[in-house]
Scaffold this motif. Structure first.
Motif, mmCIF file in Angstrom:
data_model
loop_
_atom_site.group_PDB
_atom_site.id
_atom_site.type_symbol
_atom_site.label_atom_id
_atom_site.label_comp_id
_atom_site.label_asym_id
_atom_site.label_seq_id
_atom_site.Cartn_x
_atom_site.Cartn_y
_atom_site.Cartn_z
ATOM 1 N N TYR A 194 10.357 1.910 -4.477
ATOM 2 C CA TYR A 194 9.923 2.961 -5.227
ATOM 3 C C TYR A 194 10.474 2.857 -6.753
ATOM 4 O O TYR A 194 9.913 3.103 -7.690
ATOM 5 C CB TYR A 194 10.500 4.264 -4.871
ATOM 6 N N GLY A 195 11.634 2.121 -6.759
ATOM 7 C CA GLY A 195 12.166 1.836 -8.117
ATOM 8 C C GLY A 195 13.485 2.141 -8.635
ATOM 9 O O GLY A 195 13.813 1.885 -9.563
ATOM 10 N N THR A 196 14.458 2.951 -7.876
ATOM 11 C CA THR A 196 15.637 3.392 -8.271
ATOM 12 C C THR A 196 16.638 2.473 -7.399
ATOM 13 O O THR A 196 16.337 2.007 -6.164
ATOM 14 C CB THR A 196 15.979 4.641 -8.248
ATOM 15 N N LYS A 197 17.978 2.447 -7.628
ATOM 16 C CA LYS A 197 18.835 1.755 -6.849
ATOM 17 C C LYS A 197 19.098 2.472 -5.648
ATOM 18 O O LYS A 197 19.777 2.039 -4.712
ATOM 19 C CB LYS A 197 20.167 1.782 -7.720
ATOM 20 N N LEU A 198 18.599 3.727 -5.406
ATOM 21 C CA LEU A 198 18.841 4.496 -4.087
ATOM 22 C C LEU A 198 17.821 3.991 -3.196
ATOM 23 O O LEU A 198 17.889 4.542 -2.055
ATOM 24 C CB LEU A 198 18.694 5.810 -4.326
ATOM 25 N N ASN A 199 16.752 3.435 -3.576
ATOM 26 C CA ASN A 199 15.714 3.151 -2.373
ATOM 27 C C ASN A 199 15.790 1.660 -2.023
ATOM 28 O O ASN A 199 15.888 0.758 -2.646
ATOM 29 C CB ASN A 199 14.313 3.283 -3.113
ATOM 30 N N TYR A 222 10.277 -10.512 -11.082
ATOM 31 C CA TYR A 222 10.043 -9.155 -10.319
ATOM 32 C C TYR A 222 9.302 -8.557 -11.520
ATOM 33 O O TYR A 222 9.005 -8.736 -12.641
ATOM 34 C CB TYR A 222 11.408 -8.626 -10.344
ATOM 35 N N SER A 223 8.809 -7.230 -11.081
ATOM 36 C CA SER A 223 7.957 -6.486 -11.831
ATOM 37 C C SER A 223 8.371 -4.948 -11.803
ATOM 38 O O SER A 223 8.530 -4.594 -10.665
ATOM 39 C CB SER A 223 6.547 -6.656 -11.445
ATOM 40 N N VAL A 224 8.667 -4.312 -12.665
ATOM 41 C CA VAL A 224 8.867 -2.882 -12.621
ATOM 42 C C VAL A 224 7.845 -1.829 -12.836
ATOM 43 O O VAL A 224 7.794 -0.743 -12.972
ATOM 44 C CB VAL A 224 9.861 -2.525 -13.783
ATOM 45 N N GLY A 225 6.413 -2.718 -12.975
ATOM 46 C CA GLY A 225 5.276 -1.674 -13.028
ATOM 47 C C GLY A 225 4.132 -2.569 -13.386
ATOM 48 O O GLY A 225 4.168 -3.729 -13.962
ATOM 49 N N ASP A 257 0.773 -1.345 -0.055
ATOM 50 C CA ASP A 257 0.125 -0.123 -0.047
ATOM 51 C C ASP A 257 0.876 1.187 -0.072
ATOM 52 O O ASP A 257 0.341 2.322 0.522
ATOM 53 C CB ASP A 257 -0.964 -0.026 1.326
ATOM 54 N N MET A 258 2.136 1.098 -0.383
ATOM 55 C CA MET A 258 3.071 2.390 -0.511
ATOM 56 C C MET A 258 2.896 2.768 -1.856
ATOM 57 O O MET A 258 3.926 3.722 -2.119
ATOM 58 C CB MET A 258 4.536 2.058 -0.191
ATOM 59 N N ASN A 259 2.362 2.460 -2.830
ATOM 60 C CA ASN A 259 2.392 3.006 -4.188
ATOM 61 C C ASN A 259 3.675 2.806 -4.817
ATOM 62 O O ASN A 259 4.089 3.438 -5.682
ATOM 63 C CB ASN A 259 1.964 4.363 -4.147
ATOM 64 N N HIS A 260 4.062 1.424 -4.558
ATOM 65 C CA HIS A 260 5.689 1.392 -5.161
ATOM 66 C C HIS A 260 5.414 0.744 -6.477
ATOM 67 O O HIS A 260 4.497 -0.077 -6.886
ATOM 68 C CB HIS A 260 6.388 0.256 -4.190
ATOM 69 N N GLU A 261 6.478 1.105 -7.506
ATOM 70 C CA GLU A 261 6.319 0.567 -8.953
ATOM 71 C C GLU A 261 6.967 -0.650 -8.971
ATOM 72 O O GLU A 261 6.422 -1.524 -9.464
ATOM 73 C CB GLU A 261 7.165 1.585 -9.715
ATOM 74 N N TYR A 262 8.337 -1.136 -8.250
ATOM 75 C CA TYR A 262 8.788 -2.309 -8.503
ATOM 76 C C TYR A 262 8.334 -3.179 -7.145
ATOM 77 O O TYR A 262 8.281 -2.999 -6.273
ATOM 78 C CB TYR A 262 10.234 -2.073 -8.095
#
Lengths: 113, 111
Positions: free
Chosen positions: A95-100, A48-51, A26-31
């Motif tokens: 969220y979808g980037t390497k930083l997250n 995995y899924s990117v969207g 429920d965090m609206n994450h893309e990945y």
């Protein structure tokens, strides 16, 4: 917020049976990701899924299928369970980037007899 | 699939002592390194996300360093407490979309 939830928590299957594991966030994450954890093996990526509407294979995809029809849900299916699929399955989202960081669900313990 | 190695596989430390362990990864095409803490019967939780060579991160008594040129990261725990007992996972990004995890270092703190 519930974060990442997984259903069911435990399941015992007989060889050849099928089942679906549900992951919801429920965090609206893309990945979103499905991992399996086996003793001495660490976490290994299944799919995995990117969207929404997209899926891709990970390191150990054989014997599993996935679907991401809604952004918040990621389903892992076993069409014909085998004893080698006895494992603990973790879902994660980000969220979808390497930083997250990835946020993990509580896990599903599956035993295939 | 890139190879992420952690050492040692397990470690026993006396309460109050400091400790550290290592994560090694290929230095080419580096994107990011994650550290996670995984307590028994729980889910992994993120400690640090690191991207830059020379990066140092700290959270309480736990800190981490990153050397992307030689392909390693250290995790340090100062003054170990029983609640630090857990498996510590590191993971590297392969490409831009997926993490590859090491096998983990299982840390046990003896009271």
């Amino acid at each position: 917020n519930a974060g990442v939830t997984q259903t069911p928590k435990f399941r015992v299957l007989k060889t050849g049976q099928s089942m679906t594991l549900l992951c919801a966030q429920d965090m609206n994450h893309e990945y979103m990701y499905w991992y399996r954890q086996d003793p001495g093996m660490g976490l290994r990526l299944i799919h995995y899924s990117v969207g929404e509407g997209t899926t891709a294979k990970g390191e150990v995809p054989d014997g599993y299928n996935v679907s991401r029809l809604k952004k918040q849900n990621f389903l892992l299916g076993l069409e014909s369970a085998a004893p080698s699929q006895t494992s603990v399955y973790f879902c994660a989202s980000t969220y979808g980037t390497k930083l997250n960081e990835q946020f993990f669900g509580p896990g599903t313990r599956l035993t295939v007899l | 699939i890139l190879n992420v190695e952690q050492s040692p596989q397990s470690l026993h430390v006396q309460e109050g002592d400091s400790t550290n362990f290592t994560c090694s990864f290929p230095s080419s095409n580096f994107y990011a390194l994650h550290w996670y803490r995984w307590e028994t019967a729980k889910s992994p939780e993120a400690l640090f996300v690191m991207t830059l060579n020379g990066d140092e991160k700290k959270k309480g008594r736990i800190s981490a360093t990153l050397n992307t040129k030689e392909g390693y990261s250290y995790l340090y725990i100062k003054g170990s407490q029983p609640e630090d007992s857990a498996t510590y996972l590191c993971a590297c990004f392969q490409g831009a979309q997926k993490l590859v995890f090491g096998q983990g270092t299982r840390l046990t703190i003896n009271p």
